[in-house]
Design a protein around this motif. Structure first.
Motif, PDB file in Angstrom:
ATOM      1  N   THR A   1       0.829  -1.204   0.000  1.00  0.00           N
ATOM      2  CA  THR A   1       0.000   0.000   0.000  1.00  0.00           C
ATOM      3  C   THR A   1       0.860   1.249   0.000  1.00  0.00           C
ATOM      4  N   ASN A   2       1.863   1.267   0.857  1.00  0.00           N
ATOM      5  CA  ASN A   2       2.736   2.436   0.928  1.00  0.00           C
ATOM      6  C   ASN A   2       3.569   2.577  -0.343  1.00  0.00           C
ATOM      7  N   GLY A   3       4.059   1.453  -0.871  1.00  0.00           N
ATOM      8  CA  GLY A   3       4.816   1.508  -2.114  1.00  0.00           C
ATOM      9  C   GLY A   3       3.963   1.929  -3.284  1.00  0.00           C
ATOM     10  N   GLY A   4       2.696   1.520  -3.283  1.00  0.00           N
ATOM     11  CA  GLY A   4       1.803   1.917  -4.370  1.00  0.00           C
ATOM     12  C   GLY A   4       1.545   3.406  -4.405  1.00  0.00           C
ATOM     13  N   ILE A   5       1.477   4.018  -3.228  1.00  0.00           N
ATOM     14  CA  ILE A   5       1.281   5.473  -3.183  1.00  0.00           C
ATOM     15  C   ILE A   5       2.456   6.186  -3.836  1.00  0.00           C
ATOM     16  N   ASN A   6       3.678   5.762  -3.508  1.00  0.00           N
ATOM     17  CA  ASN A   6       4.860   6.383  -4.111  1.00  0.00           C
ATOM     18  C   ASN A   6       4.965   6.060  -5.591  1.00  0.00           C
ATOM     19  N   LEU A   7       4.478   4.889  -5.984  1.00  0.00           N
ATOM     20  CA  LEU A   7       4.482   4.512  -7.398  1.00  0.00           C
ATOM     21  C   LEU A   7       3.638   5.476  -8.214  1.00  0.00           C
ATOM     22  N   GLN A   8       2.533   5.890  -7.655  1.00  0.00           N
ATOM     23  CA  GLN A   8       1.679   6.862  -8.340  1.00  0.00           C
ATOM     24  C   GLN A   8       2.330   8.241  -8.402  1.00  0.00           C
ATOM     25  N   LEU A   9       2.954   8.636  -7.287  1.00  0.00           N
ATOM     26  CA  LEU A   9       3.504   9.987  -7.202  1.00  0.00           C
ATOM     27  C   LEU A   9       4.808  10.127  -7.979  1.00  0.00           C
ATOM     28  N   ALA A  10       5.711   9.159  -7.842  1.00  0.00           N
ATOM     29  CA  ALA A  10       7.039   9.305  -8.417  1.00  0.00           C
ATOM     30  C   ALA A  10       7.146   8.785  -9.842  1.00  0.00           C
ATOM     31  N   ALA A  11       6.391   7.745 -10.180  1.00  0.00           N
ATOM     32  CA  ALA A  11       6.520   7.142 -11.504  1.00  0.00           C
ATOM     33  C   ALA A  11       5.366   7.472 -12.436  1.00  0.00           C
ATOM     34  N   GLY A  12       4.336   8.115 -11.910  1.00  0.00           N
ATOM     35  CA  GLY A  12       3.213   8.499 -12.763  1.00  0.00           C
ATOM     36  C   GLY A  12       2.341   7.340 -13.192  1.00  0.00           C
ATOM     37  N   VAL A  13       2.404   6.218 -12.478  1.00  0.00           N
ATOM     38  CA  VAL A  13       1.539   5.084 -12.799  1.00  0.00           C
ATOM     39  C   VAL A  13       0.149   5.365 -12.251  1.00  0.00           C
ATOM     40  N   PRO A  14      -0.901   5.207 -13.060  1.00  0.00           N
ATOM     41  CA  PRO A  14      -2.257   5.533 -12.585  1.00  0.00           C
ATOM     42  C   PRO A  14      -2.644   4.716 -11.359  1.00  0.00           C
ATOM     43  N   ALA A  15      -3.472   5.314 -10.513  1.00  0.00           N
ATOM     44  CA  ALA A  15      -3.931   4.630  -9.307  1.00  0.00           C
ATOM     45  C   ALA A  15      -4.685   3.353  -9.643  1.00  0.00           C
ATOM     46  N   SER A  16      -5.383   3.359 -10.769  1.00  0.00           N
ATOM     47  CA  SER A  16      -6.149   2.164 -11.153  1.00  0.00           C
ATOM     48  C   SER A  16      -5.232   0.969 -11.384  1.00  0.00           C
ATOM     49  N   SER A  17      -4.008   1.211 -11.860  1.00  0.00           N
ATOM     50  CA  SER A  17      -3.071   0.110 -12.090  1.00  0.00           C
ATOM     51  C   SER A  17      -2.678  -0.544 -10.778  1.00  0.00           C
ATOM     52  N   VAL A  18      -2.431   0.276  -9.765  1.00  0.00           N
ATOM     53  CA  VAL A  18      -2.080  -0.264  -8.455  1.00  0.00           C
ATOM     54  C   VAL A  18      -3.236  -1.062  -7.879  1.00  0.00           C
ATOM     55  N   GLN A  19      -4.450  -0.558  -8.026  1.00  0.00           N
ATOM     56  CA  GLN A  19      -5.622  -1.256  -7.521  1.00  0.00           C
ATOM     57  C   GLN A  19      -5.822  -2.580  -8.246  1.00  0.00           C
ATOM     58  N   ILE A  20      -5.541  -2.600  -9.551  1.00  0.00           N
ATOM     59  CA  ILE A  20      -5.671  -3.841 -10.317  1.00  0.00           C
ATOM     60  C   ILE A  20      -4.694  -4.890  -9.798  1.00  0.00           C
ATOM     61  N   VAL A  21      -3.452  -4.476  -9.552  1.00  0.00           N
ATOM     62  CA  VAL A  21      -2.442  -5.415  -9.063  1.00  0.00           C
ATOM     63  C   VAL A  21      -2.847  -5.966  -7.697  1.00  0.00           C
ATOM     64  N   GLN A  22      -3.337  -5.094  -6.808  1.00  0.00           N
ATOM     65  CA  GLN A  22      -3.758  -5.558  -5.491  1.00  0.00           C
ATOM     66  C   GLN A  22      -4.935  -6.522  -5.602  1.00  0.00           C
ATOM     67  N   SER A  23      -5.875  -6.237  -6.481  1.00  0.00           N
ATOM     68  CA  SER A  23      -7.022  -7.127  -6.660  1.00  0.00           C
ATOM     69  C   SER A  23      -6.592  -8.474  -7.239  1.00  0.00           C
ATOM     70  N   LEU A  24      -5.687  -8.434  -8.211  1.00  0.00           N
ATOM     71  CA  LEU A  24      -5.192  -9.685  -8.780  1.00  0.00           C
ATOM     72  C   LEU A  24      -4.425 -10.496  -7.751  1.00  0.00           C
ATOM     73  N   LEU A  25      -3.722  -9.807  -6.869  1.00  0.00           N
ATOM     74  CA  LEU A  25      -3.006 -10.507  -5.815  1.00  0.00           C
ATOM     75  C   LEU A  25      -3.965 -11.322  -4.962  1.00  0.00           C
ATOM     76  N   VAL A  26      -5.090 -10.710  -4.590  1.00  0.00           N
ATOM     77  CA  VAL A  26      -6.092 -11.414  -3.800  1.00  0.00           C
ATOM     78  C   VAL A  26      -6.664 -12.597  -4.581  1.00  0.00           C
ATOM     79  N   LEU A  27      -6.966 -12.392  -5.860  1.00  0.00           N
ATOM     80  CA  LEU A  27      -7.542 -13.462  -6.672  1.00  0.00           C
ATOM     81  C   LEU A  27      -6.565 -14.622  -6.845  1.00  0.00           C
ATOM     82  N   PHE A  28      -5.292 -14.300  -7.078  1.00  0.00           N
ATOM     83  CA  PHE A  28      -4.296 -15.357  -7.248  1.00  0.00           C
ATOM     84  C   PHE A  28      -4.132 -16.174  -5.968  1.00  0.00           C
ATOM     85  N   VAL A  29      -4.099 -15.481  -4.832  1.00  0.00           N
ATOM     86  CA  VAL A  29      -3.967 -16.199  -3.564  1.00  0.00           C
ATOM     87  C   VAL A  29      -5.178 -17.093  -3.327  1.00  0.00           C
ATOM     88  N   ALA A  30      -6.374 -16.550  -3.566  1.00  0.00           N
ATOM     89  CA  ALA A  30      -7.588 -17.336  -3.356  1.00  0.00           C
ATOM     90  C   ALA A  30      -7.626 -18.549  -4.280  1.00  0.00           C
TER      91      ALA A  30
END
Length: 370
Positions: free
Chosen positions: A328-357
């Motif tokens: 979560t903390n790294g994703g915030i900096n990813l948006q601010l420093a690298a310009g990656v959209p917030a939706s991309s971070v949310q997608i990765v987090q959601s996929l992480l949950v799906l893969f684990v499940a």
């Protein structure tokens, strides 16, 4: 002379032994979590390229947000501690066969009570008195909030899934009302930056730092570790843990054995609420030391996901909480420093949950088949 009939030889003992040793490791929640992170990271790399950002730049921003400074590490540890508290309470209720999806509402109730108590304390209150009062207020409020669902289940047989879910909206709404109404917790109007929120907690009601002035890590990290360890010992090595497991497997059989099923179910749900309420109190007692609208930031629902993925293991609760906290903390900096959209971070987090499940479902199914 006819050839001898074909026979299938049994697997070699060495192969059977290797399979016996490797299979539990592959099914362990921590191993599953690591593999899921790798898969989600691969998908995230594709999203980063699609956003026009170089993988090296995105990786540096992610690592910088997670481990680049004492502030980043301390902030991630605070987030992980909040998630661990909620997931620990969820694990206790789940051991008794209940599903507590009301972490968000219980967290809001705890934060509301903590702010109400903290803002009424005198400015010179000592930390030895102020901090425990704020945290205990959060625990009591969260436990009482979950107790509503527990009592409805005991008296009316109402599903705790429905009641705890609906109580989330009530808890969020109460926080919104409290910080908007000057007759409640809203501080006097001073500037647009201070609205809507409560007055700040006095110095003696704020959680002490444990990592020095450069790190925001607070005592909630220690409290979360102690809570997880003590809870794990109780669940695994005491009669209370055995009784909760029995109720979770079969309430009817447990009642025939003379166990207080209603008390155990209600108590486990109240404990889950108290843990979430403690997390809410901690969020208020951490900088900026105010109760603000949307202060929970969805921690209640994220803690639910952590509890589900941990599958009853307190070790896995700690591991997954750390993973989610740092991501979560790294994703915030990813948006601010690298310009990656917030939706991309949310997608990765959601996929992480799906893969684990998905991995947990597959390994559990294969384990049963073998």
């Amino acid at each position: 002379m006819s050839p001898p009939p074909l026979t299938l030889s049994a697997p070699a003992p060495a192969l059977r032994t290797a399979h016996t040793r490797i299979a539990p490791v592959l099914r362990h929640p921590v191993t599953v979590g690591v593999l899921a992170v790798v898969l989600a990271g691969a998908v995230g790399l594709g999203l980063v390229k699609g956003a026009g950002t170089g993988p090296a730049v995105a990786w540096d921003a992610l690592v910088e947000g997670m481990f680049g400074s004492s502030y980043a590490v301390g902030s991630s540890l605070n987030s992980a501690a909040v998630l661990a508290l909620i997931a620990t309470g969820f694990t206790v209720a789940h051991r008794a066969g209940l599903v507590n999806v009301g972490g968000e509402g219980q967290l809001c109730a705890g934060g509301l009570a903590a702010a109400a108590v903290g803002t009424t304390l005198p400015a010179g209150v000592p930390a030895a008195l102020g901090v425990p009062l704020v945290l205990v207020a959060g625990c009591v409020a969260g436990g009482a909030w979950a107790g509503i669902a527990g009592r409805l289940r005991a008296r009316r047989g109402t599903s705790e899934v429905i009641t705890t879910l609906l109580l989330n909206f009530v808890g969020v709404g109460l926080v919104s009302v409290a910080v908007h109404e000057e007759a409640l917790l809203r501080q006097p109007v001073t500037s647009s930056e201070t609205l809507p929120q409560s007055a700040p907690l006095p110095e003696g009601a704020r959680l002490p730092l444990i990592g020095g002035v450069e790190s925001p890590a607070t005592a909630i990290v220690v409290i979360a570790v102690v809570a997880a360890v003590v809870t794990g010992v109780v669940l695994r090595h005491t009669a209370v843990g055995l009784r909760l497991r029995s109720v979770g497997h079969s309430p009817a059989a447990s009642a025939r054995l003379g166990l207080p099923v209603v008390r155990l179910e209600t108590g486990s749900l109240a404990f889950a609420g108290a843990a979430a309420g403690l997390a809410g109190a901690a969020l208020v007692a951490i900088a900026p030391y105010v109760l603000a609208e949307h202060f929970s930031s969805g921690y209640g629902f994220s803690g639910l996901v952590v509890g589900l993925l941990a599958r009853g293991s307190l070790t896995a609760v700690a591991a997954v909480s750390l993973l989610f906290g740092f991501l979560t903390n790294g994703g915030i900096n990813l948006q601010l420093a690298a310009g990656v959209p917030a939706s991309s971070v949310q997608i990765v987090q959601s996929l992480l949950v799906l893969f684990v499940a998905a991995a947990m479902f597959t390994t559990t199914r294969n384990g049963r088949a073998s």
